[in-house]
Design a protein around this motif. Sequence first.
Motif, PDB file in Angstrom:
ATOM      1  N   UNK A 186     -36.857 -57.209  -0.375  1.00 40.98           N
ATOM      2  CA  UNK A 186     -37.063 -58.157  -1.589  1.00 40.98           C
ATOM      3  C   UNK A 186     -34.986 -58.069  -1.762  1.00 40.98           C
ATOM      4  N   UNK A 187     -35.057 -59.139  -2.512  1.00 36.05           N
ATOM      5  CA  UNK A 187     -33.097 -59.582  -2.862  1.00 36.05           C
ATOM      6  C   UNK A 187     -32.341 -58.709  -3.897  1.00 36.05           C
ATOM      7  N   UNK A 188     -33.078 -58.057  -4.779  1.00 35.06           N
ATOM      8  CA  UNK A 188     -32.181 -57.226  -5.922  1.00 35.06           C
ATOM      9  C   UNK A 188     -33.387 -55.743  -7.093  1.00 35.06           C
ATOM     10  N   UNK A 189     -32.754 -55.067  -7.026  1.00 34.38           N
ATOM     11  CA  UNK A 189     -32.695 -53.661  -7.421  1.00 34.38           C
ATOM     12  C   UNK A 189     -32.322 -53.288  -8.806  1.00 34.38           C
ATOM     13  N   UNK A 190     -32.433 -53.625  -9.786  1.00 31.57           N
ATOM     14  CA  UNK A 190     -32.326 -53.279 -11.110  1.00 31.57           C
ATOM     15  C   UNK A 190     -32.674 -52.109 -11.024  1.00 31.57           C
ATOM     16  N   UNK A 191     -31.324 -50.809 -11.212  1.00 31.05           N
ATOM     17  CA  UNK A 191     -30.907 -49.493 -11.572  1.00 31.05           C
ATOM     18  C   UNK A 191     -31.068 -49.505 -12.627  1.00 31.05           C
ATOM     19  N   UNK A 192     -32.398 -49.270 -13.190  1.00 32.48           N
ATOM     20  CA  UNK A 192     -32.223 -48.719 -14.699  1.00 32.48           C
ATOM     21  C   UNK A 192     -32.731 -47.360 -15.150  1.00 32.48           C
ATOM     22  N   UNK A 193     -33.155 -46.468 -14.036  1.00 28.57           N
ATOM     23  CA  UNK A 193     -33.075 -44.895 -14.436  1.00 28.57           C
ATOM     24  C   UNK A 193     -34.820 -44.773 -15.099  1.00 28.57           C
ATOM     25  N   UNK A 194     -34.826 -43.879 -14.951  1.00 23.58           N
ATOM     26  CA  UNK A 194     -36.632 -43.523 -14.973  1.00 23.58           C
ATOM     27  C   UNK A 194     -37.343 -43.991 -16.141  1.00 23.58           C
ATOM     28  N   UNK A 195     -38.364 -44.941 -16.168  1.00 23.69           N
ATOM     29  CA  UNK A 195     -39.157 -45.350 -16.903  1.00 23.69           C
ATOM     30  C   UNK A 195     -39.685 -44.404 -18.142  1.00 23.69           C
ATOM     31  N   UNK A 196     -40.489 -44.498 -19.069  1.00 28.90           N
ATOM     32  CA  UNK A 196     -40.821 -43.608 -20.125  1.00 28.90           C
ATOM     33  C   UNK A 196     -41.915 -43.505 -20.494  1.00 28.90           C
ATOM     34  N   UNK A 197     -42.828 -44.578 -20.518  1.00 25.33           N
ATOM     35  CA  UNK A 197     -44.623 -44.358 -20.450  1.00 25.33           C
ATOM     36  C   UNK A 197     -44.555 -43.572 -19.087  1.00 25.33           C
TER      37      UNK A 197
END
Length: 371
Positions: A185-196
């Motif tokens: 894939x082209x891009x991964x946005x790293x926003x840390x661990x998810x909550x749920x």
Amino acid sequence: MEEVSGRGMSPENINFDSVPYIKTEVMKDYDPEVYKKAEEVLRAGGLVAFPTETVYGLGGDGLNPSASMKIYAAKGRPSDNPLIVHIGKIEQLRDLVAEVPESAKKLMDRFWPGPLTIIFKKSPQVPYETTGGLETVAIRMPSHPVANKLLSESLVPVAAPSANLSGRPSPTSPHHVIEDLSGRIDLIIDGGDVEIGLESTIVDVTGECPMILRPGFITEEMLEDLLGEIKIDPAILKKPQKDFHPKAPGMKYKHYAPKADLTLFSGDKDEVVSHINALVKEAEAMGKKVGILATKETEGLYQSGEVLSLGEREDEKSISHNLYRMLRRCDEDGLDVVYGEVFYQHDLGLAIMNRLSKAAGYQIIDLKKPE
Ligand code: AMP
Ligand code: MG
């Protein structure tokens, strides 16, 4: 819900191995360029993985048939398994759905933005590539700030299934996405661990009575409070049979399963612990690497084996948050056999047991029942 055939949607039509290598860029969510870059990729028909409050999603322009086909190919996902379209603003619904029933209005008012997906009759603009050939479309407005900003600034309706390879547990951290989809894939946005940590609740409002097709963080109890009567697709906790037709097509596929042979035990806590302890000893004596899916309440009671604690029984959110990470750990640590405990099947527990039963291939042994 009518299933449309003959539109080239069958899984055989996609060669999952033929995905060309793409250099995948990973950008932090706080990078000032990230939203501009992500929008460019989406508008060019490319793929962007991004965090939501449930799991990471693999997004493409939901109105662009070739972007949807790319999603299926990148994930190795059968193309009769429809995608959820994500929006950032309520106005975007106009282009996507044929009508908005009263019950959907109530659901959107109460739960959007949030972890709830609603099934509508689709508008003609939504391509069958996105809906897996169905006349309906699944729509969600996520609340995660990164997803929300991406969707509401770009105004692209983003078709996004979970950002994992098909058959693996959904990704709850950027590392899981990198592991599964880097080079595809082209891009991964790293926003840390998810909550749920578990995928959204899916509710179908196209029939007479609203029906839960997939349990999630928004529970049956919450939906009932708002809408009154609500049905649950009976397929949710059952082992798929040959003629199994769950209303959410994705529910029929093998999912979430670790490579290890996973069996769950229900019954009195002490009985479950001592039964598992005995089985661990036996398996270890045969040279197997054994894991135990335990909880805070029991983790100290297991005598050997690799104990993976899912969280506190009293706090179901901790269990849902950790479940997929621990299922992935089973693979990372090369476990051959895993034994686990079951959870109550109400509130968030229904979603937890739906995923855990699938992971175990429905091997659940009730120790209270005489053999
Ligand atoms: P994922 O995005 O990987 O969490 O999977 C999406 C889930 O939504 C799958 O189980 C699909 O079968 C389900 N889904 C998507 N669109 C529809 C639809 N139009 N009708 C019923 N289920 C749907
Ligand atoms: Mg998925």
